[in-house]
Motif scaffolding. Structure first.
Motif, PDB file in Angstrom:
ATOM      1  N   ASP A   1      43.383  56.129  42.823  1.00  0.00           N
ATOM      2  CA  ASP A   1      42.165  55.349  42.560  1.00  0.00           C
ATOM      3  C   ASP A   1      42.509  53.989  41.955  1.00  0.00           C
ATOM      4  OD1 ASP A   1      39.166  55.079  42.197  1.00  0.00           O
ATOM      5  OD2 ASP A   1      39.860  54.899  40.109  1.00  0.00           O
ATOM      6  N   TYR A   2      43.447  53.959  41.000  1.00  0.00           N
ATOM      7  CA  TYR A   2      43.806  52.684  40.372  1.00  0.00           C
ATOM      8  C   TYR A   2      44.472  51.756  41.386  1.00  0.00           C
ATOM      9  CZ  TYR A   2      45.958  49.230  37.310  1.00  0.00           C
ATOM     10  OH  TYR A   2      46.331  48.050  36.729  1.00  0.00           O
ATOM     11  N   TYR A   3      45.399  52.295  42.187  1.00  0.00           N
ATOM     12  CA  TYR A   3      46.061  51.438  43.172  1.00  0.00           C
ATOM     13  C   TYR A   3      45.044  50.914  44.194  1.00  0.00           C
ATOM     14  CZ  TYR A   3      48.935  49.574  46.812  1.00  0.00           C
ATOM     15  OH  TYR A   3      49.472  48.705  47.738  1.00  0.00           O
ATOM     16  N   THR A   4      44.103  51.760  44.596  1.00  0.00           N
ATOM     17  CA  THR A   4      43.075  51.329  45.554  1.00  0.00           C
ATOM     18  C   THR A   4      42.250  50.192  44.967  1.00  0.00           C
ATOM     19  OG1 THR A   4      42.957  53.541  46.529  1.00  0.00           O
ATOM     20  CG2 THR A   4      41.087  52.082  46.908  1.00  0.00           C
ATOM     21  N   ARG A   5      41.924  50.277  43.678  1.00  0.00           N
ATOM     22  CA  ARG A   5      41.164  49.200  43.041  1.00  0.00           C
ATOM     23  C   ARG A   5      41.966  47.893  43.057  1.00  0.00           C
ATOM     24  NH1 ARG A   5      40.187  52.901  38.812  1.00  0.00           N
ATOM     25  NH2 ARG A   5      41.187  51.501  37.289  1.00  0.00           N
ATOM     26  N   LEU A   6      43.288  47.986  42.904  1.00  0.00           N
ATOM     27  CA  LEU A   6      44.125  46.784  42.972  1.00  0.00           C
ATOM     28  C   LEU A   6      44.030  46.137  44.355  1.00  0.00           C
ATOM     29  CD1 LEU A   6      47.410  47.817  41.105  1.00  0.00           C
ATOM     30  CD2 LEU A   6      45.806  46.029  40.422  1.00  0.00           C
ATOM     31  N   GLU A   7      44.164  46.947  45.394  1.00  0.00           N
ATOM     32  CA  GLU A   7      44.120  46.378  46.741  1.00  0.00           C
ATOM     33  C   GLU A   7      42.733  45.834  47.071  1.00  0.00           C
ATOM     34  OE1 GLU A   7      45.522  48.333  50.171  1.00  0.00           O
ATOM     35  OE2 GLU A   7      47.620  48.392  49.502  1.00  0.00           O
ATOM     36  N   GLN A   8      41.708  46.454  46.569  1.00  0.00           N
ATOM     37  CA  GLN A   8      40.348  46.024  46.884  1.00  0.00           C
ATOM     38  C   GLN A   8      39.861  44.890  45.998  1.00  0.00           C
ATOM     39  OE1 GLN A   8      38.093  49.678  46.650  1.00  0.00           O
ATOM     40  NE2 GLN A   8      38.673  50.298  48.745  1.00  0.00           N
ATOM     41  N   GLY A   9      40.662  44.503  45.015  1.00  0.00           N
ATOM     42  CA  GLY A   9      40.275  43.393  44.154  1.00  0.00           C
ATOM     43  C   GLY A   9      39.367  43.768  43.015  1.00  0.00           C
ATOM     44  N   ARG A  10      39.151  45.077  42.800  1.00  0.00           N
ATOM     45  CA  ARG A  10      38.311  45.501  41.680  1.00  0.00           C
ATOM     46  C   ARG A  10      39.112  45.541  40.378  1.00  0.00           C
ATOM     47  NH1 ARG A  10      36.401  50.800  42.532  1.00  0.00           N
ATOM     48  NH2 ARG A  10      37.885  51.168  44.225  1.00  0.00           N
ATOM     49  N   GLU A  11      40.411  45.495  40.488  1.00  0.00           N
ATOM     50  CA  GLU A  11      41.314  45.378  39.334  1.00  0.00           C
ATOM     51  C   GLU A  11      42.341  44.315  39.707  1.00  0.00           C
ATOM     52  OE1 GLU A  11      43.079  45.088  36.192  1.00  0.00           O
ATOM     53  OE2 GLU A  11      41.663  46.789  36.114  1.00  0.00           O
ATOM     54  N   ARG A  12      42.456  43.251  38.905  1.00  0.00           N
ATOM     55  CA  ARG A  12      43.287  42.112  39.304  1.00  0.00           C
ATOM     56  C   ARG A  12      44.376  41.749  38.308  1.00  0.00           C
ATOM     57  NH1 ARG A  12      39.101  37.930  42.337  1.00  0.00           N
ATOM     58  NH2 ARG A  12      37.944  39.536  43.472  1.00  0.00           N
ATOM     59  N   HIS A  13      44.452  42.442  37.211  1.00  0.00           N
ATOM     60  CA  HIS A  13      45.423  42.054  36.191  1.00  0.00           C
ATOM     61  C   HIS A  13      46.231  43.258  35.718  1.00  0.00           C
ATOM     62  CE1 HIS A  13      43.574  38.138  36.197  1.00  0.00           C
ATOM     63  NE2 HIS A  13      42.399  38.671  35.935  1.00  0.00           N
ATOM     64  N   PRO A  14      47.065  43.813  36.594  1.00  0.00           N
ATOM     65  CA  PRO A  14      47.903  44.937  36.169  1.00  0.00           C
ATOM     66  C   PRO A  14      48.924  44.487  35.125  1.00  0.00           C
ATOM     67  CG  PRO A  14      48.618  44.131  38.305  1.00  0.00           C
ATOM     68  CD  PRO A  14      47.333  43.420  37.979  1.00  0.00           C
ATOM     69  N   SER A  15      49.397  45.429  34.342  1.00  0.00           N
ATOM     70  CA  SER A  15      50.378  45.128  33.303  1.00  0.00           C
ATOM     71  C   SER A  15      51.740  44.829  33.918  1.00  0.00           C
ATOM     72  CB  SER A  15      50.506  46.319  32.350  1.00  0.00           C
ATOM     73  OG  SER A  15      51.100  47.420  33.040  1.00  0.00           O
TER      74      SER A  15
ATOM     75  N   THR B   1      59.123  39.673  43.331  1.00  0.00           N
ATOM     76  CA  THR B   1      58.581  40.319  42.128  1.00  0.00           C
ATOM     77  C   THR B   1      57.946  39.294  41.197  1.00  0.00           C
ATOM     78  OG1 THR B   1      60.249  42.076  42.266  1.00  0.00           O
ATOM     79  CG2 THR B   1      59.156  41.749  40.139  1.00  0.00           C
ATOM     80  N   ALA B   2      58.629  38.155  41.034  1.00  0.00           N
ATOM     81  CA  ALA B   2      58.063  37.096  40.202  1.00  0.00           C
ATOM     82  C   ALA B   2      56.750  36.588  40.785  1.00  0.00           C
ATOM     83  CB  ALA B   2      59.070  35.954  40.067  1.00  0.00           C
ATOM     84  N   HIS B   3      56.665  36.496  42.103  1.00  0.00           N
ATOM     85  CA  HIS B   3      55.432  36.062  42.764  1.00  0.00           C
ATOM     86  C   HIS B   3      54.305  37.058  42.490  1.00  0.00           C
ATOM     87  CE1 HIS B   3      52.885  34.213  45.811  1.00  0.00           C
ATOM     88  NE2 HIS B   3      52.717  35.404  46.353  1.00  0.00           N
ATOM     89  N   LEU B   4      54.612  38.353  42.580  1.00  0.00           N
ATOM     90  CA  LEU B   4      53.603  39.366  42.281  1.00  0.00           C
ATOM     91  C   LEU B   4      53.131  39.248  40.838  1.00  0.00           C
ATOM     92  CD1 LEU B   4      51.955  41.867  43.006  1.00  0.00           C
ATOM     93  CD2 LEU B   4      53.987  43.260  42.498  1.00  0.00           C
ATOM     94  N   GLY B   5      54.062  38.976  39.940  1.00  0.00           N
ATOM     95  CA  GLY B   5      53.686  38.798  38.547  1.00  0.00           C
ATOM     96  C   GLY B   5      52.754  37.613  38.341  1.00  0.00           C
ATOM     97  N   ARG B   6      53.007  36.540  39.079  1.00  0.00           N
ATOM     98  CA  ARG B   6      52.124  35.362  38.961  1.00  0.00           C
ATOM     99  C   ARG B   6      50.733  35.668  39.512  1.00  0.00           C
ATOM    100  NH1 ARG B   6      57.017  32.761  40.378  1.00  0.00           N
ATOM    101  NH2 ARG B   6      56.445  32.756  42.589  1.00  0.00           N
ATOM    102  N   LEU B   7      50.665  36.437  40.575  1.00  0.00           N
ATOM    103  CA  LEU B   7      49.355  36.806  41.125  1.00  0.00           C
ATOM    104  C   LEU B   7      48.592  37.706  40.153  1.00  0.00           C
ATOM    105  CD1 LEU B   7      50.195  37.577  44.876  1.00  0.00           C
ATOM    106  CD2 LEU B   7      49.262  35.464  43.900  1.00  0.00           C
ATOM    107  N   ALA B   8      49.337  38.539  39.430  1.00  0.00           N
ATOM    108  CA  ALA B   8      48.691  39.455  38.498  1.00  0.00           C
ATOM    109  C   ALA B   8      48.152  38.723  37.274  1.00  0.00           C
ATOM    110  CB  ALA B   8      49.682  40.533  38.056  1.00  0.00           C
ATOM    111  N   ALA B   9      48.764  37.649  36.889  1.00  0.00           N
ATOM    112  CA  ALA B   9      48.308  36.887  35.718  1.00  0.00           C
ATOM    113  C   ALA B   9      48.367  35.407  36.036  1.00  0.00           C
ATOM    114  CB  ALA B   9      49.178  37.205  34.515  1.00  0.00           C
ATOM    115  N   PRO B  10      47.494  34.919  36.933  1.00  0.00           N
ATOM    116  CA  PRO B  10      47.562  33.514  37.343  1.00  0.00           C
ATOM    117  C   PRO B  10      47.310  32.594  36.165  1.00  0.00           C
ATOM    118  CG  PRO B  10      45.506  34.506  38.082  1.00  0.00           C
ATOM    119  CD  PRO B  10      46.367  35.613  37.542  1.00  0.00           C
ATOM    120  N   PRO B  11      48.094  31.520  36.044  1.00  0.00           N
ATOM    121  CA  PRO B  11      47.887  30.583  34.941  1.00  0.00           C
ATOM    122  C   PRO B  11      46.564  29.856  35.073  1.00  0.00           C
ATOM    123  CG  PRO B  11      49.470  29.701  36.500  1.00  0.00           C
ATOM    124  CD  PRO B  11      49.187  31.110  36.918  1.00  0.00           C
TER     125      PRO B  11
END
Length: 305
Positions: free
Chosen positions: A53-67, A85-95
């Motif tokens: 459920d959590y991973y699905t929310r990430l893909e669907q955009g209902r959760e956008r800031h994973p740790s 990996t660094a790119h994924l991290g930037r997407l997870a916490a965009p400046p």
């Protein structure tokens, strides 16, 4: 690419990378009724140690800031390299970015003077989306004659001569798209990027296919083979360096192996494209031969014995 595509960048990225990983790469049975390429959502979740459920929310955009821990786990499962990996991290916490008006990129005058002093070395300065901001004489001559010589992304995918010009076009195309993805990062709402990706997506099927992979890779160094219309084959290595004090500018410097055929061809290219003495037109082969003949006439001869 339109503005609605920018609302769920992390979901797009996870989905694209998930589809590129084969189950057998991670020790899973491929199965016979697999309806999707790559891994299923539940497989990613299981291997990353999170709920489906959590991973699905990430893909669907209902959760956008994973740790950071979640980003690391997903990177491991999706077999991402350090840059991805660094790119994924930037997407997870965009400046946080302040909106501002578009402005023309400017290149430092000192850098321009330095490039001009490299008479035997092609050099160009690229903007964030591979647009040419500046070049020295040989840098201009290397790409001259193309419909998009001031825009390397459009040159690769829209110029009818691109496949002949780049001897390894498939690799150049893949690297170009990966570089655009890396540069896009937190600039996905930039009008220049939206226009560029939109145009290339409409006009180039290879671009659409490569863009959908979400590969991320900054160019740093590589060897390239060009088939130049004036001097033939050129084998050149390049180094890409970040320009201090300039956002997302790169100085790209090319070189040929000393004494090689490419080094001689590069020197000839410089001669052919230099202005003929007393004119504003480029020198021709005849001008070069006349100059060499004149040098020979004025060269001291060997004394008779």
């Amino acid at each position: 690419m339109d503005r609605t595509d920018n609302e769920n960048l992390i979901g797009q990225y996870l989905r694209a990378r998930r589809q590129l990983v084969r189950p057998q790469d991670l020790g899973l049975a491929p199965g016979v009724r697999r309806r999707v390429p790559g891994l299923r959502r539940e497989e990613v979740a299981m291997l990353a140690g999170m709920s489906t459920d959590y991973y699905t929310r990430l893909e669907q955009g209902r959760e956008r800031h994973p740790s950071a821990q979640v980003v690391g786990a997903l990177a491991r499962v999706l077999m991402l390299d350090e840059e991805a990996t660094a790119h994924l991290g930037r997407l997870a916490a965009p400046p946080t970015r302040r909106p501002g008006s578009a402005r023309r990129e400017r290149v430092d005058e000192g850098l321009l003077l330095t490039m001009d002093a490299w008479a035997d070395t092609p050099a160009i300065v690229l903007g964030p989306y591979l647009n040419v901001l500046a070049h020295n004489h040989l840098g201009r001559a290397l790409y001259a004659g193309h419909a998009h010589s001031d825009d390397l992304a459009r040159l690769v995918f829209l110029d009818p001569e691109a496949r002949a010009f780049y001897a390894d076009w498939d690799q150049v195309a893949a690297n170009t798209v990966a570089e655009l993805r890396a540069s896009a990062g937190d600039r996905a709402d930039d009008p220049g990027l939206i226009d560029l990706v939109g145009e290339l997506s409409l006009r180039s099927e290879p671009f659409r296919r490569l863009w959908a992979r979400h590969d991320v890779r900054h160019k740093t160094r590589e060897a390239k083979r060009f088939q130049h219309p004036l001097v033939g084959e050129l084998h050149l290595a390049f180094q890409a360096l970040s320009v201090n004090g300039a956002t997302a500018q790169q100085l790209v410097v090319y070189r040929a192996e000393p004494g090689s055929r490419s080094a001689h061809a590069l020197a000839l290219l410089g001669s052919l494209t230099a202005a003929a003495p007393g004119t504003d037109r480029p020198r021709t082969s005849a001008d070069v031969l006349d100059a060499e003949a004149g040098d020979a006439r004025h060269r001291p001869g060997r004394p008779d014995r």
